[in-house]
Design a protein around this motif. Structure first.
Motif, PDB file in Angstrom:
ATOM      1  N   GLY A  69      34.612  -4.915  65.449  1.00 46.97           N
ATOM      2  CA  GLY A  69      35.666  -5.421  64.559  1.00 46.97           C
ATOM      3  C   GLY A  69      37.050  -5.031  65.041  1.00 46.97           C
ATOM      4  N   GLY A  70      38.028  -5.319  64.200  1.00 43.28           N
ATOM      5  CA  GLY A  70      39.418  -5.063  64.568  1.00 43.28           C
ATOM      6  C   GLY A  70      39.705  -3.586  64.782  1.00 43.28           C
ATOM      7  N   THR A  71      39.122  -2.749  63.946  1.00 45.22           N
ATOM      8  CA  THR A  71      39.389  -1.304  64.057  1.00 45.22           C
ATOM      9  C   THR A  71      38.922  -0.788  65.412  1.00 45.22           C
ATOM     10  N   GLU A  72      37.711  -1.169  65.793  1.00 42.17           N
ATOM     11  CA  GLU A  72      37.196  -0.704  67.093  1.00 42.17           C
ATOM     12  C   GLU A  72      38.036  -1.263  68.244  1.00 42.17           C
ATOM     13  N   SER A  73      38.410  -2.522  68.143  1.00 40.54           N
ATOM     14  CA  SER A  73      39.208  -3.124  69.228  1.00 40.54           C
ATOM     15  C   SER A  73      40.535  -2.391  69.388  1.00 40.54           C
ATOM     16  N   ASP A  74      41.181  -2.078  68.258  1.00 38.29           N
ATOM     17  CA  ASP A  74      42.460  -1.357  68.326  1.00 38.29           C
ATOM     18  C   ASP A  74      42.272   0.047  68.894  1.00 38.29           C
ATOM     19  N   ASN A  75      41.252   0.755  68.394  1.00 36.03           N
ATOM     20  CA  ASN A  75      40.973   2.105  68.906  1.00 36.03           C
ATOM     21  C   ASN A  75      40.750   2.065  70.413  1.00 36.03           C
ATOM     22  N   GLU A  95      52.258  -1.209  62.330  1.00 33.10           N
ATOM     23  CA  GLU A  95      50.895  -1.544  62.773  1.00 33.10           C
ATOM     24  C   GLU A  95      49.889  -1.181  61.687  1.00 33.10           C
ATOM     25  N   HIS A  96      48.715  -1.769  61.777  1.00 32.05           N
ATOM     26  CA  HIS A  96      47.590  -1.394  60.920  1.00 32.05           C
ATOM     27  C   HIS A  96      47.225   0.064  61.237  1.00 32.05           C
ATOM     28  N   HIS A  97      46.617   0.745  60.257  1.00 34.46           N
ATOM     29  CA  HIS A  97      46.241   2.148  60.487  1.00 34.46           C
ATOM     30  C   HIS A  97      45.265   2.295  61.656  1.00 34.46           C
ATOM     31  N   ASN A 146      51.970  -9.352  60.809  1.00 31.33           N
ATOM     32  CA  ASN A 146      51.693  -8.198  59.950  1.00 31.33           C
ATOM     33  C   ASN A 146      50.759  -8.573  58.811  1.00 31.33           C
ATOM     34  N   ASN A 147      49.819  -7.671  58.524  1.00 26.19           N
ATOM     35  CA  ASN A 147      48.801  -7.969  57.509  1.00 26.19           C
ATOM     36  C   ASN A 147      49.335  -7.877  56.087  1.00 26.19           C
ATOM     37  N   GLU A 148      50.479  -7.243  55.863  1.00 27.00           N
ATOM     38  CA  GLU A 148      50.995  -7.135  54.491  1.00 27.00           C
ATOM     39  C   GLU A 148      52.031  -8.212  54.203  1.00 27.00           C
ATOM     40  N   THR A 171      48.292  -6.563  71.731  1.00 28.33           N
ATOM     41  CA  THR A 171      48.668  -7.094  70.428  1.00 28.33           C
ATOM     42  C   THR A 171      47.435  -7.197  69.531  1.00 28.33           C
ATOM     43  N   ASP A 172      47.586  -6.722  68.300  1.00 26.05           N
ATOM     44  CA  ASP A 172      46.551  -6.848  67.285  1.00 26.05           C
ATOM     45  C   ASP A 172      46.790  -8.212  66.625  1.00 26.05           C
ATOM     46  N   ALA A 173      45.934  -9.170  66.985  1.00 22.04           N
ATOM     47  CA  ALA A 173      46.102 -10.542  66.475  1.00 22.04           C
ATOM     48  C   ALA A 173      45.115 -10.838  65.350  1.00 22.04           C
ATOM     49  N   VAL A 174      44.621  -9.769  64.713  1.00 22.74           N
ATOM     50  CA  VAL A 174      43.559  -9.903  63.704  1.00 22.74           C
ATOM     51  C   VAL A 174      43.929 -10.884  62.595  1.00 22.74           C
ATOM     52  N   GLN A 175      45.194 -10.870  62.156  1.00 18.22           N
ATOM     53  CA  GLN A 175      45.575 -11.731  61.028  1.00 18.22           C
ATOM     54  C   GLN A 175      46.037 -13.116  61.477  1.00 18.22           C
ATOM     55  N   ALA A 176      46.214 -13.308  62.776  1.00 19.43           N
ATOM     56  CA  ALA A 176      46.896 -14.517  63.247  1.00 19.43           C
ATOM     57  C   ALA A 176      45.965 -15.702  63.494  1.00 19.43           C
ATOM     58  N   LEU A 194      40.787  -8.868  67.917  1.00 24.75           N
ATOM     59  CA  LEU A 194      40.421  -9.913  66.953  1.00 24.75           C
ATOM     60  C   LEU A 194      39.287  -9.396  66.066  1.00 24.75           C
ATOM     61  N   SER A 195      39.147  -9.968  64.873  1.00 20.49           N
ATOM     62  CA  SER A 195      38.100  -9.530  63.949  1.00 20.49           C
ATOM     63  C   SER A 195      37.501 -10.741  63.223  1.00 20.49           C
ATOM     64  N   GLY A 196      36.175 -10.894  63.297  1.00 16.57           N
ATOM     65  CA  GLY A 196      35.506 -12.084  62.774  1.00 16.57           C
ATOM     66  C   GLY A 196      35.695 -12.341  61.289  1.00 16.57           C
ATOM     67  N   HIS A 197      35.708 -11.261  60.474  1.00 23.32           N
ATOM     68  CA  HIS A 197      35.689 -11.499  59.025  1.00 23.32           C
ATOM     69  C   HIS A 197      37.041 -11.942  58.468  1.00 23.32           C
ATOM     70  N   LYS A 198      38.065 -11.988  59.323  1.00 22.19           N
ATOM     71  CA  LYS A 198      39.365 -12.470  58.849  1.00 22.19           C
ATOM     72  C   LYS A 198      39.481 -13.984  58.992  1.00 22.19           C
ATOM     73  N   PHE A 199      38.520 -14.595  59.689  1.00 28.88           N
ATOM     74  CA  PHE A 199      38.604 -16.060  59.832  1.00 28.88           C
ATOM     75  C   PHE A 199      37.262 -16.720  59.510  1.00 28.88           C
TER      76      PHE A 199
HETATM   77  N1  PLP Z   1      44.255  -4.982  62.209  1.00 30.72           N
HETATM   78  C1  PLP Z   1      44.769  -5.715  61.203  1.00 30.72           C
HETATM   79  C2  PLP Z   1      46.118  -6.317  61.350  1.00 30.72           C
HETATM   80  C3  PLP Z   1      44.036  -5.897  60.021  1.00 30.72           C
HETATM   81  O1  PLP Z   1      44.559  -6.624  59.026  1.00 30.72           O
HETATM   82  C4  PLP Z   1      42.758  -5.306  59.919  1.00 30.72           C
HETATM   83  C5  PLP Z   1      41.966  -5.431  58.667  1.00 30.72           C
HETATM   84  O2  PLP Z   1      42.516  -5.446  57.583  1.00 30.72           O
HETATM   85  C6  PLP Z   1      42.262  -4.566  61.001  1.00 30.72           C
HETATM   86  C7  PLP Z   1      43.038  -4.427  62.131  1.00 30.72           C
HETATM   87  C8  PLP Z   1      40.903  -3.934  60.962  1.00 30.72           C
HETATM   88  O3  PLP Z   1      39.925  -4.901  61.183  1.00 30.72           O
HETATM   89  P1  PLP Z   1      38.390  -4.643  60.775  1.00 30.72           P
HETATM   90  O4  PLP Z   1      38.331  -4.700  59.285  1.00 30.72           O
HETATM   91  O5  PLP Z   1      37.637  -5.738  61.447  1.00 30.72           O
HETATM   92  O6  PLP Z   1      38.016  -3.306  61.317  1.00 30.72           O
END
Ligand code: PLP
Length: 375
Positions: A69-75, A95-97, A146-148, A171-176, A194-199
């Protein structure tokens, strides 16, 4: 009670078309690493999913690494580029946490971290970024959207600034996804999350795109999966679902982006017309389905609770931080006070949002805010 979902930025339900493709993958008995026939069948499906993703993103299949998911990709992006070294990294303050906390952890390991400020409009300050780009910088990480606030960041300019200096850009493109054309998501960066559950794909599957000139440290030790960099039996159904969801999101994107922006504007217009003192957080350009609004109420937390009781799913910001009593770090970085940040609510529309949802939600929000102001 009918619930209105205005929290699509937190997650999305798996699309029925995606589920159908995943069911076929789940039914396969083979492990993609086995050399027998069943294994080869599973491997073929995995590589088909990888090729589909690569084709949509205009990268090579060998540049697509499936993650959880996105968290692992960012880490992985941050640790894989900077861990064990002493070269600095630069991350934006919004950035996301998953990025910020990884940067904090790297800092504790001795990696210097530069945190880039943003403007009041929620856009990364390009002058500050340019000043932070010393030749020894190991990585710059700035999200696509940005996710917010939904505010789109100037990733094309940031990519160019980094490229001129030979600095890798993540670039974290998770929301894009679904808003920015898929072929542009990886056009300016060396690493993309990228993260599957956002799309409208499954949870627990993501991807890190790593352009082939980038040298990234291994994330998980073990077998030779994901070109020896991320060991572990692959999430085959997840990868199939990720690819199907990405293809669907891209096919729907042109019409859906216009439809969502129209609905979002309709919602905002109704709220601004009826709630004096309402303010928006973040400037254009922003994601079509996102709206971050600051309400003229003293207790933002109570507003969220009342909206929940009224049947509207919204959030104060990131779903991962919604249990915390702290105001959003994104809004604080934009210069909002603690009280202003706490009085802010993120409304995010999605594929299932209708005009009726928007009108009903607007009426409920107006009634709730008025009741709070009267009480
Ligand atoms: N990056 C952004 C911008 C996000 O909005 C999120 C999820 O809210 C994540 C990363 C984390 O993604 P995941 O929930 O797939 O770990």
């Amino acid at each position: 009670m009918r619930r209105i979902n205005l929290d699509h930025a937190a997650t999305t339900a798996v699309a029925p078309e995606v589920l159908t493709e995943m069911a076929a993958a789940w039914a396969l008995p083979g492990n993609p690493s086995s050399s027998h026939g069943s294994g080869r069948e599973a491997r073929a499906l995995l590589e088909k999913a990888r090729s589909t993703v690569a084709g949509l993103l205009h990268v090579e299949p060998g540049e697509v690494f499936f993650t959880s998911g996105g968290t692992e990709s960012d880490n992985w992006a941050l640790r894989g580029m900077a861990e064990g070294g002493s070269r600095p990294i630069a991350v934006s303050a919004i950035e996301h946490h998953a990025v910020l906390h990884t940067a904090d952890w790297l800092e504790a390991q001795g990696v210097p971290v530069r945190r880039l400020p943003v403007t009041r409009e929620g856009v990364v300050d390009l002058d500050a970024l340019e000043q932070a780009l010393t030749p020894d910088t190991a990585l710059v990480s700035v999200m696509t959207a940005n996710n917010e606030t939904g505010v789109l960041q100037p990733v094309e300019q940031i990519g160019a600034l980094c490229r001129e200096r030979g600095i890798p850009f993540h670039t974290d493109a998770v929301q894009a996804v679904g808003a920015v054309p898929a072929c542009e998501l990886c056009a300016h960066a060396d690493l993309v999350s990228l993260s599957g559950h956002k799309f409208y794909g499954p949870k627990g599957i993501g991807a890190l795109i790593v352009r082939k000139h980038v040298k990234l440290h291994r994330l998980l030790h073990g077998g030779a999966q994901e070109r020896g960099l991320r060991a572990g039996t692959e999430n085959l159904a997840g990868a199939v679902g990720f690819a199907a969801a990405l293809a669907l999101a891209e096919a729907k994107r042109p019409g859906e982006a216009v439809r969502l922006a129209g609905l979002r504007d309709r919602l905002e217009t109704q709220l601004f017309n009826q709630i004096p003192g309402l303010m928006r957080n973040g400037a254009e350009p922003r994601l079509p389905g996102h709206s971050s609004l600051r309400f003229p109420v003293r207790d933002g937390r109570a507003l969220l609770m009342r909206l929940d009781m009224a049947g509207i799913d919204v959030s104060s910001g990131s779903a991962c931080a919604s249990g915390s009593a702290d105001p959003s770090h994104v809004l604080l970085a934009m210069g909002l006070s603690r009280e202003e940040a706490l009085a802010s609510v993120r409304l995010s529309l999605g594929r299932d949002t209708s005009e009726a949802d928007v009108d009903e939600a607007a009426a409920l929000i107006v009634r709730t805010v008025r009741a709070m102001q009267a009480g």
